[in-house]
Design a protein around this motif. Structure first.
Motif, PDB file in Angstrom:
ATOM      1  N   UNK A  92      32.854  67.061  12.003  1.00 37.64           N
ATOM      2  CA  UNK A  92      32.479  65.658  11.832  1.00 37.64           C
ATOM      3  C   UNK A  92      33.775  64.856  11.808  1.00 37.64           C
ATOM      4  N   UNK A  93      33.747  63.626  11.354  1.00 41.26           N
ATOM      5  CA  UNK A  93      34.992  62.844  11.331  1.00 41.26           C
ATOM      6  C   UNK A  93      34.987  61.871  10.165  1.00 41.26           C
ATOM      7  N   UNK A  94      36.186  61.432   9.802  1.00 40.96           N
ATOM      8  CA  UNK A  94      36.319  60.316   8.882  1.00 40.96           C
ATOM      9  C   UNK A  94      36.375  59.061   9.727  1.00 40.96           C
ATOM     10  N   UNK A  95      35.667  58.028   9.310  1.00 38.43           N
ATOM     11  CA  UNK A  95      35.749  56.775  10.047  1.00 38.43           C
ATOM     12  C   UNK A  95      35.680  55.597   9.084  1.00 38.43           C
ATOM     13  N   UNK A  96      36.235  54.491   9.546  1.00 38.11           N
ATOM     14  CA  UNK A  96      36.057  53.223   8.854  1.00 38.11           C
ATOM     15  C   UNK A  96      34.816  52.589   9.469  1.00 38.11           C
ATOM     16  N   UNK A  97      33.861  52.189   8.653  1.00 35.89           N
ATOM     17  CA  UNK A  97      32.642  51.568   9.168  1.00 35.89           C
ATOM     18  C   UNK A  97      32.378  50.267   8.415  1.00 35.89           C
ATOM     19  N   UNK A  98      31.653  49.370   9.070  1.00 33.01           N
ATOM     20  CA  UNK A  98      31.354  48.072   8.462  1.00 33.01           C
ATOM     21  C   UNK A  98      30.004  47.588   9.003  1.00 33.01           C
ATOM     22  N   UNK A  99      29.425  46.557   8.377  1.00 33.31           N
ATOM     23  CA  UNK A  99      28.156  46.038   8.897  1.00 33.31           C
ATOM     24  C   UNK A  99      28.292  45.656  10.369  1.00 33.31           C
ATOM     25  N   UNK A 100      27.278  45.985  11.141  1.00 30.16           N
ATOM     26  CA  UNK A 100      27.281  45.765  12.580  1.00 30.16           C
ATOM     27  C   UNK A 100      27.650  44.316  12.902  1.00 30.16           C
ATOM     28  N   UNK A 145      28.458  48.162   1.237  1.00 28.66           N
ATOM     29  CA  UNK A 145      28.395  46.903   1.997  1.00 28.66           C
ATOM     30  C   UNK A 145      27.015  46.252   1.949  1.00 28.66           C
ATOM     31  N   UNK A 146      25.978  47.084   1.844  1.00 27.53           N
ATOM     32  CA  UNK A 146      24.617  46.521   1.793  1.00 27.53           C
ATOM     33  C   UNK A 146      24.406  45.712   0.514  1.00 27.53           C
ATOM     34  N   UNK A 147      25.046  46.168  -0.566  1.00 22.55           N
ATOM     35  CA  UNK A 147      24.903  45.478  -1.853  1.00 22.55           C
ATOM     36  C   UNK A 147      25.904  44.331  -2.012  1.00 22.55           C
ATOM     37  N   UNK A 148      26.826  44.212  -1.042  1.00 18.73           N
ATOM     38  CA  UNK A 148      27.838  43.157  -1.138  1.00 18.73           C
ATOM     39  C   UNK A 148      29.028  43.552  -1.993  1.00 18.73           C
ATOM     40  N   UNK A 149      29.162  44.870  -2.270  1.00 16.35           N
ATOM     41  CA  UNK A 149      30.291  45.350  -3.077  1.00 16.35           C
ATOM     42  C   UNK A 149      31.555  45.501  -2.235  1.00 16.35           C
ATOM     43  N   UNK A 150      31.387  45.824  -0.946  1.00 14.68           N
ATOM     44  CA  UNK A 150      32.561  46.088  -0.103  1.00 14.68           C
ATOM     45  C   UNK A 150      32.362  45.522   1.298  1.00 14.68           C
TER      46      UNK A 150
END
Ligand code: PRP
Length: 210
Positions: A92-100, A145-150
């Motif tokens: 698998x991999x480590x990735x940086x992800x964010x809201x679309x 991110x869904x909760x607005x924490x990050x």
């Protein structure tokens, strides 16, 4: 002399590793019928089933000679042992992800990143000379991110399904991950022949699968 002890990460890596042992011709009956036992004889080895971070603790402290653990846990741990082989499973991999569509790198505000792997996240942004606030989360990092924490997360991506189903997307890949063989520093010297034998057996299995 006591039998060589192999600490094996329970869960995802367990099945693939036992399959490799079987292909090496080792008798895996005990581990196949383990019930709730945590130390099982497999061929000439004693297999200790443990959580990933504990595998590293056992190897570093010399209570197990060899460990099988994901590169993710190794990178986060920053501890002392040899890493001698890539088993090629648990990829698998480590990735940086964010809201679309959120454009993580835009703007000048200090971004907030949630991760179960704060050390990996810290190094990734340090290498970019980017100042971020990192928040450690224990599970389901996708919630942050869904909760607005990050603004984003640094996490493991395998199929990418979890991201998609939570409206997130990969912003940048960080590093590939797979299962590795690690060895206690003293065992590497004192039990070299047995460890070489184990590695040769594992290499034969990985080579035949390439
Ligand atoms: C990992 C990771 C993601 C998920 C990604 O969690 O934290 O949540 O797998 O997999 P995918 O890309 O195939 O959807 P894991 O299932 O290991 O559970 P954990 O939260 O206990 O680490």
């Amino acid at each position: 002399m006591k039998r060589l002890r192999i600490a094996l990460t329970k869960g995802r890596l367990e099945k693939g590793t036992v399959e490799m042992f079987r292909k090496m011709g080792l008798n895996c009956d005990e581990i196949d019928n383990k019930g709730r036992r945590l130390i099982l004889p497999v061929g000439d080895y004693d297999i200790v089933l443990a959580k990933a971070a504990d595998v590293i603790t056992y190897i570093e402290n010399g209570v197990c000679d060899v460990g099988i653990v994901g590169k993710d846990t190794i990178e986060e741990s920053n501890r002392h042992f040899y890493e001698i082989m890539d088993l090629g499973i648990g990829k698998c991999k480590f990735a940086l992800a964010a809201p679309k569509g959120s454009n993580f790198y835009a703007g000048f505000s200090v971004k907030c990143v949630a991760s179960k792997y704060p050390e990996i996240a810290r190094r990734f942004f340090a290498q970019k000379a980017m100042d971020v606030k990192i928040i450690k989360i224990e599970g389901s990092v996708e919630l942050a991110p869904l909760l607005g924490l990050a603004d984003g997360i640094v996490d493991i991506v395998e199929s990418g399904k979890t991201l998609v189903e939570n409206g997130l997307e990969v912003v940048e890949d960080i590093m590939p991950i797979s299962a590795r063989v690690i060895v206690n520093l003293a065992s590497m010297k004192l039990r070299k022949n047995e460890i070489d034998g184990l590695v040769k057996g594992l290499e034969k299995v990985t080579a035949s699968e390439e």
